[in-house]
Design a protein around this motif. Structure first.
Motif, PDB file in Angstrom:
ATOM      1  N   THR A   1      -0.404   3.046  -2.025  1.00 44.91           N
ATOM      2  CA  THR A   1      -1.834   3.257  -2.287  1.00 44.91           C
ATOM      3  C   THR A   1      -2.561   1.929  -2.451  1.00 44.91           C
ATOM      4  N   GLU A   2      -1.946   0.992  -3.170  1.00 45.33           N
ATOM      5  CA  GLU A   2      -2.582  -0.304  -3.371  1.00 45.33           C
ATOM      6  C   GLU A   2      -2.747  -1.054  -2.057  1.00 45.33           C
ATOM      7  N   ALA A   3      -1.754  -0.957  -1.185  1.00 43.12           N
ATOM      8  CA  ALA A   3      -1.850  -1.626   0.116  1.00 43.12           C
ATOM      9  C   ALA A   3      -2.958  -1.007   0.959  1.00 43.12           C
ATOM     10  N   ALA A   4      -3.092   0.327   0.915  1.00 46.67           N
ATOM     11  CA  ALA A   4      -4.148   0.999   1.677  1.00 46.67           C
ATOM     12  C   ALA A   4      -5.529   0.607   1.154  1.00 46.67           C
ATOM     13  N   HIS A   5      -5.667   0.522  -0.176  1.00 47.13           N
ATOM     14  CA  HIS A   5      -6.957   0.122  -0.749  1.00 47.13           C
ATOM     15  C   HIS A   5      -7.284  -1.328  -0.395  1.00 47.13           C
ATOM     16  N   SER A   6      -6.265  -2.165  -0.325  1.00 49.16           N
ATOM     17  CA  SER A   6      -6.512  -3.569   0.020  1.00 49.16           C
ATOM     18  C   SER A   6      -6.990  -3.719   1.461  1.00 49.16           C
ATOM     19  N   LEU A   7      -6.674  -2.737   2.289  1.00 52.94           N
ATOM     20  CA  LEU A   7      -7.137  -2.747   3.684  1.00 52.94           C
ATOM     21  C   LEU A   7      -8.512  -2.114   3.838  1.00 52.94           C
ATOM     22  N   GLY A   8      -9.092  -1.656   2.717  1.00 50.36           N
ATOM     23  CA  GLY A   8     -10.427  -1.088   2.756  1.00 50.36           C
ATOM     24  C   GLY A   8     -10.476   0.412   2.946  1.00 50.36           C
ATOM     25  N   MET A   9      -9.350   1.103   2.843  1.00 51.82           N
ATOM     26  CA  MET A   9      -9.328   2.556   3.014  1.00 51.82           C
ATOM     27  C   MET A   9      -9.862   3.226   1.749  1.00 51.82           C
ATOM     28  N   THR A  10     -10.641   4.276   1.941  1.00 51.33           N
ATOM     29  CA  THR A  10     -11.178   5.029   0.807  1.00 51.33           C
ATOM     30  C   THR A  10     -10.073   5.839   0.154  1.00 51.33           C
ATOM     31  N   PRO A  11     -10.247   6.283  -1.113  1.00 43.81           N
ATOM     32  CA  PRO A  11      -9.211   7.095  -1.770  1.00 43.81           C
ATOM     33  C   PRO A  11      -8.881   8.370  -1.008  1.00 43.81           C
ATOM     34  N   GLY A  12      -9.923   9.044  -0.469  1.00 40.01           N
ATOM     35  CA  GLY A  12      -9.657  10.264   0.289  1.00 40.01           C
ATOM     36  C   GLY A  12      -8.861   9.999   1.547  1.00 40.01           C
TER      37      GLY A  12
END
Length: 321
Positions: free
Chosen positions: A200-211
């Motif tokens: 999840t942290e890696a996805a958020h660091s790439l700019g992906m929204t929580p959904g």
């Protein structure tokens, strides 16, 4: 399995030590299977007992096989079978979609969402599904009239009789779907929590929204944990639909009970119901095995059933560089 060395090759010609195994002149390894007579005795006993039970059932005149074959494909049974199938599919669809929502609510940092979702799971998982079926079946006695409008005002958009709006089949769908939603939410929550937080942290660091992170990163990885228990839940739901007979839901068991209430052939008609339930659970096991193989690829120790191995064997193999 035991291994013995051949005497003719245990020494060299000049009386020296024997050669190292795997090299020229090495001793011949002769594999001798270890005998397990206890296994054969146990297998024979189980086989005899199983055969005696099958023969006893086949020759029992009270089973009335002609009645079984007469009702197996009758319109009454097939009509109830269709109701059972669509109730199972619809209840599982409600349970899965609602279960994802409730699971996300329970993992939310919002305390209101956590409390409401926790109370929902507590109520519907803590009361028997039979009680819930009866409650929804007699909802008209609790709320004689259903009114839809703006809360705390006199504005009404719709008003009608609850008994007409919630017949037996709708009551069965509500009871089974909401009950499954509570159980599915816990399974899905466990699957989500099994995914490493670093994903999840890696996805958020790439700019992906929580959904988007939940849909594209977390849930696909959680499916490996979710699929096996959800497959069991689907099979359990299929059998739980038999309880719909208490509110005359016109499912398979309801129609079977209506038939033997007239001809008093209880055992043959229960055999008919058992045959159909066994056939449906067997069919449901096939997609479950395929999904487990699909989402368990690349995971050490993933269970490989016969169907999964067949699917894997038909996958195109990439050439080795």
């Amino acid at each position: 399995m035991s291994v013995h060395l051949s005497e003719s090759t245990s020494e060299t010609r000049d009386g020296g030590p024997a050669a190292v195994p795997g090299q020229p002149g090495a001793p011949v390894l002769e594999a001798v299977p270890v005998r397990h007579p206890g296994r054969w005795v146990a297998g024979a006993l189980v086989g005899v007992v199983t055969l005696s039970v099958v023969v006893s059932l086949a020759k029992n005149e009270n089973l009335d096989w002609p009645t079984v074959w007469h009702y197996l494909l009758s319109d009454l049974v097939l009509s109830g079978l269709w109701t059972t199938i669509w109730l199972t599919a619809a209840a599982m669809a409600v349970g899965l979609v609602g279960g994802v929502v409730v699971a996300v609510m329970r993992l939310s940092p919002n305390p209101v969402l956590r409390v409401v979702s926790g109370a929902f799971v507590w109520v519907f998982r803590g009361t028997p599904v039979l009680v819930q079926l009866i409650f929804w079946g007699f909802l008209g006695a609790f709320y004689p009239t259903t009114t839809i409008g703006i809360p705390f005002t006199d504005v009404v958009f719709f008003e009608g009789s609850t008994s007409d709006l919630v017949p037996a089949t709708v009551a069965a769908l509500l009871a089974l779907g909401l009950n499954e939603m509570a159980y599915a939410s816990e399974i899905i929550r466990a699957g989500i929590q099994s995914v490493d937080a670093g994903q999840t942290e890696a996805a958020h660091s790439l700019g992906m929204t929580p959904g988007r992170t939940m849909r594209r990163i977390v849930l696909p990885q959680a499916m490996r944990v979710i699929i096996p228990p959800m497959g069991n839940e689907t099979i359990t739901m299929l059998k739980t639909t038999a309880l719909v007979s208490v509110i005359s839901g016109h499912d398979l068991m309801s129609n079977i009970q209506a038939a033997y209430a007239q001809n008093f052939k209880v055992i043959p008609l229960l055999v008919v119901a058992s045959i159909w339930y066994l056939a449906l659970t067997t069919l449901l096991s096939v997609p479950q095995s395929w999904l487990e193989a699909r989402y368990g690829r690349g995971v050490a120790g993933a269970r490989q059933g016969a169907f999964a191995r067949l699917v894997a064997s038909r996958q195109p193999k990439e050439p080795i560089a």
